[in-house]
Design a protein around this motif. Structure first.
Motif, PDB file in Angstrom:
ATOM      1  N   ILE A  59      15.480 -14.247  17.891  1.00 47.42           N
ATOM      2  CA  ILE A  59      15.213 -14.419  19.235  1.00 47.42           C
ATOM      3  C   ILE A  59      13.715 -14.662  19.479  1.00 47.42           C
ATOM      4  N   PRO A  60      13.362 -15.849  19.942  1.00 47.25           N
ATOM      5  CA  PRO A  60      11.896 -16.177  20.069  1.00 47.25           C
ATOM      6  C   PRO A  60      10.993 -14.911  20.896  1.00 47.25           C
ATOM      7  N   GLY A  61       9.991 -14.581  20.244  1.00 46.72           N
ATOM      8  CA  GLY A  61       9.068 -13.435  20.774  1.00 46.72           C
ATOM      9  C   GLY A  61       9.563 -12.048  20.229  1.00 46.72           C
ATOM     10  N   MET A  62      10.475 -11.958  19.639  1.00 43.87           N
ATOM     11  CA  MET A  62      10.898 -10.730  18.981  1.00 43.87           C
ATOM     12  C   MET A  62      10.666 -10.553  17.628  1.00 43.87           C
ATOM     13  N   LEU A  63      10.280  -9.311  17.184  1.00 48.19           N
ATOM     14  CA  LEU A  63       9.936  -9.120  15.233  1.00 48.19           C
ATOM     15  C   LEU A  63      10.790  -7.963  15.023  1.00 48.19           C
ATOM     16  N   HIS A  64      11.477  -8.466  13.730  1.00 48.87           N
ATOM     17  CA  HIS A  64      12.373  -7.428  13.032  1.00 48.87           C
ATOM     18  C   HIS A  64      11.428  -6.312  12.532  1.00 48.87           C
ATOM     19  N   GLU A  65      11.736  -5.098  12.258  1.00 45.09           N
ATOM     20  CA  GLU A  65      11.156  -4.014  11.838  1.00 45.09           C
ATOM     21  C   GLU A  65      10.344  -4.105  10.577  1.00 45.09           C
ATOM     22  N   ASN A  66      10.842  -5.003   9.615  1.00 48.87           N
ATOM     23  CA  ASN A  66      10.212  -5.378   8.292  1.00 48.87           C
ATOM     24  C   ASN A  66       8.958  -6.407   8.885  1.00 48.87           C
ATOM     25  N   GLU A  67       8.948  -7.087   9.616  1.00 47.12           N
ATOM     26  CA  GLU A  67       7.972  -8.094   9.919  1.00 47.12           C
ATOM     27  C   GLU A  67       7.076  -7.202  10.899  1.00 47.12           C
ATOM     28  N   ALA A  68       7.202  -6.330  11.567  1.00 47.21           N
ATOM     29  CA  ALA A  68       6.166  -5.749  12.227  1.00 47.21           C
ATOM     30  C   ALA A  68       5.662  -4.595  11.186  1.00 47.21           C
ATOM     31  N   ALA A  69       6.224  -4.002  10.207  1.00 46.71           N
ATOM     32  CA  ALA A  69       5.739  -3.145   9.357  1.00 46.71           C
ATOM     33  C   ALA A  69       4.611  -3.972   8.696  1.00 46.71           C
ATOM     34  N   GLU A  70       4.798  -5.064   8.296  1.00 48.31           N
ATOM     35  CA  GLU A  70       3.922  -6.047   7.400  1.00 48.31           C
ATOM     36  C   GLU A  70       2.590  -6.254   8.451  1.00 48.31           C
ATOM     37  N   ILE A  71       2.690  -6.315   9.847  1.00 51.59           N
ATOM     38  CA  ILE A  71       1.277  -6.364  10.534  1.00 51.59           C
ATOM     39  C   ILE A  71       0.806  -4.943  10.492  1.00 51.59           C
ATOM     40  N   LEU A  72       1.637  -3.863  10.694  1.00 48.26           N
ATOM     41  CA  LEU A  72       0.790  -2.477  10.515  1.00 48.26           C
ATOM     42  C   LEU A  72       0.193  -2.323   9.398  1.00 48.26           C
ATOM     43  N   TYR A  73       0.808  -2.666   8.074  1.00 50.59           N
ATOM     44  CA  TYR A  73       0.288  -2.759   6.919  1.00 50.59           C
ATOM     45  C   TYR A  73      -1.261  -3.373   6.633  1.00 50.59           C
ATOM     46  N   ALA A  74      -1.221  -4.491   7.238  1.00 52.16           N
ATOM     47  CA  ALA A  74      -2.524  -5.121   7.437  1.00 52.16           C
ATOM     48  C   ALA A  74      -3.446  -4.685   8.180  1.00 52.16           C
ATOM     49  N   LEU A  75      -3.194  -3.974   9.266  1.00 49.73           N
ATOM     50  CA  LEU A  75      -4.067  -3.507   9.960  1.00 49.73           C
ATOM     51  C   LEU A  75      -4.944  -1.980   9.272  1.00 49.73           C
ATOM     52  N   CYS A  76      -3.894  -1.529   8.479  1.00 52.56           N
ATOM     53  CA  CYS A  76      -4.322  -0.348   7.796  1.00 52.56           C
ATOM     54  C   CYS A  76      -5.151  -0.427   6.342  1.00 52.56           C
ATOM     55  N   ALA A  77      -4.764  -1.411   5.509  1.00 52.92           N
ATOM     56  CA  ALA A  77      -5.007  -1.615   4.294  1.00 52.92           C
ATOM     57  C   ALA A  77      -6.241  -2.181   4.175  1.00 52.92           C
ATOM     58  N   GLY A  78      -7.285  -1.711   3.294  1.00 54.49           N
ATOM     59  CA  GLY A  78      -8.455  -2.324   2.940  1.00 54.49           C
ATOM     60  C   GLY A  78      -8.357  -2.441   1.450  1.00 54.49           C
ATOM     61  N   GLU A  79      -9.874  -2.682   0.857  1.00 52.71           N
ATOM     62  CA  GLU A  79      -9.827  -2.809  -0.644  1.00 52.71           C
ATOM     63  C   GLU A  79      -9.468  -1.621  -1.295  1.00 52.71           C
ATOM     64  N   TYR A  80      -8.963  -1.881  -2.584  1.00 55.97           N
ATOM     65  CA  TYR A  80      -8.568  -0.926  -3.451  1.00 55.97           C
ATOM     66  C   TYR A  80      -7.328  -0.086  -2.971  1.00 55.97           C
ATOM     67  N   MET A  81      -6.404  -1.017  -2.262  1.00 51.41           N
ATOM     68  CA  MET A  81      -4.951  -0.334  -1.881  1.00 51.41           C
ATOM     69  C   MET A  81      -4.024  -1.754  -1.869  1.00 51.41           C
ATOM     70  N   ARG A  82      -2.784  -1.107  -2.116  1.00 52.84           N
ATOM     71  CA  ARG A  82      -1.812  -2.125  -2.259  1.00 52.84           C
ATOM     72  C   ARG A  82      -0.431  -1.284  -1.491  1.00 52.84           C
ATOM     73  N   ALA A  83       0.487  -2.444  -1.180  1.00 54.57           N
ATOM     74  CA  ALA A  83       1.628  -1.996  -0.167  1.00 54.57           C
ATOM     75  C   ALA A  83       2.889  -1.697  -1.225  1.00 54.57           C
ATOM     76  N   THR A  84       3.561  -0.659  -0.827  1.00 48.88           N
ATOM     77  CA  THR A  84       5.048  -0.489  -1.445  1.00 48.88           C
ATOM     78  C   THR A  84       5.919  -1.643  -0.924  1.00 48.88           C
ATOM     79  N   PRO A  85       6.995  -1.830  -1.850  1.00 46.08           N
ATOM     80  CA  PRO A  85       7.824  -2.730  -0.915  1.00 46.08           C
ATOM     81  C   PRO A  85       8.569  -2.357   0.122  1.00 46.08           C
ATOM     82  N   VAL A  86       8.846  -3.130   1.276  1.00 42.37           N
ATOM     83  CA  VAL A  86       9.466  -2.828   2.475  1.00 42.37           C
ATOM     84  C   VAL A  86      10.560  -2.195   2.456  1.00 42.37           C
TER      85      VAL A  86
END
Length: 341
Positions: A59-86
């Motif tokens: 649905i336009p304007g709605m995000l799935h939980e995985n897409e939202a988690a990617e956004i939250l990760y981007a807000l958190c992570a800086g240099e010297y960090m990596r993400a786990t698989p969703v």
């Protein structure tokens, strides 16, 4: 997404992970987001208690939980960090080096206050190792409005919520004071403790001087070690208020800027910190560092090793959580001592 009966789900695409829990054995996703349900899957899903399923309807304007988690990760992570698989809508932040973790607590609180999303972190100013988990992110519902995530991005602004400062390769000089040690009346049991703690951070001890309680001589020794190449000097002995104890005066007479003589931490109240010519730490260590499991030195050392400036305000804030309980089994830093300030 839409809700359908599991018995009618053949050919539909799952919009979230489905977890199967086997007590005492495992807890993992039996079916992943994006999986196309087959006829053979239906009995398995029913055995997991899934009589109904959510399947994906974009649905336009709605995000799935995985897409939202990617956004939250981007807000958190800086240099010297990596993400786990969703996984199950969650992404965790992992350290790629040893260092000091700092958290922008105000940003963290403001984003978590939006509701429908969460970021959980370790305490700010926590020493961490490579591969340690620093934070976890996810939204609470399965889908979320895109504008809600945009609010989080606006609150985060520039820079990340997490900062990881790698430890530096420090060269350390040690000045051991005390006429009783200098004259050989007692053994120096302080320096082996310091060398063990410094080794945890990869620091190199480039020299040690054992001196009587003479502030002029101690001042000269500190400056000589700096001239030799030390970028941190640790002074032991002579830190009490006894008239024979001259180390605080000796540190001051180097011309270093004194941050504090005294800290609201037990053990470690007689701690002294000064900076020589800007950012070279000269530290006066109280006697408790020699025998107590953990002290003020364990709280401050990671910051000094990461070149994170320590102010008098930082030291004052250590009073909240600055009481070590001297547990039979020490689990520091995974405890409340010095945590979160």
């Amino acid at each position: 997404m839409k809700l359908i009966k599991t018995t009618e789900a053949e050919g539909h695409v799952l919009c979230h992970d489905l977890t199967r829990i086997v007590k005492g054995e495992s807890k993992d996703a039996a079916f992943r987001k994006g999986h196309v349900v087959t006829k053979a899957d239906i009995p398995v899903l029913l055995s997991m208690g899934k009589e109904n399923l959510y399947v994906w309807e974009k649905i336009p304007g709605m995000l799935h939980e995985n897409e939202a988690a990617e956004i939250l990760y981007a807000l958190c992570a800086g240099e010297y960090m990596r993400a786990t698989p969703v996984k199950e809508g969650k992404i965790e932040v992992v350290a790629t080096v040893d260092g000091l973790l700092q958290v922008d607590v105000e940003k963290l609180r403001s984003i978590n206050s939006l509701g429908q999303m969460m970021i959980a972190t370790r305490h700010t100013n926590t020493p961490v190792k490579k591969a340690d988990h620093l934070a976890g992110t996810r939204i609470i519902p399965l889908v979320i409005q895109q504008k809600k995530m945009q609010q989080a991005q606006q609150l985060a602004g520039q820079g990340s919520i997490l900062t990881l400062h790698p430890y530096k390769a420090k060269k350390v000089g040690i000045v051991t004071t005390g006429t009783e040690v200098y004259n050989g009346l007692i053994k120096d049991t302080f320096t082996p403790v310091l060398k063990q703690k410094l080794a945890e951070y990869g620091a190199e001890v480039i020299g040690q001087q054992i001196l009587p309680d003479d502030n002029t001589v101690v001042t000269a020794a500190i400056l000589a070690l700096i001239e030799k190449g030390a970028n941190m000097v640790l002074c032991t002995g002579g830190m009490s208020v006894d008239p024979d104890d001259k180390t605080p005066l000796a540190i001051k007479n180097t011309g270093a800027r004194v941050v504090s003589y005294g800290a609201p931490v037990l053990p470690g109240a007689m701690f002294m910190l000064a900076y020589y010519k800007g950012n070279l730490p000269v530290v006066g260590l109280p006697g408790c560092v020699m025998y107590a499991k953990r002290t003020i030195f364990d709280i401050v050392l990671p910051r000094l090793m990461a070149d994170v400036p320590v102010s008098s305000e930082d030291l004052a804030a250590l009073g909240h959580g600055g009481l070590c309980l001297n547990c039979d089994t020490c689990i520091y830093p995974a405890c409340a001592f010095g945590a979160g300030v």
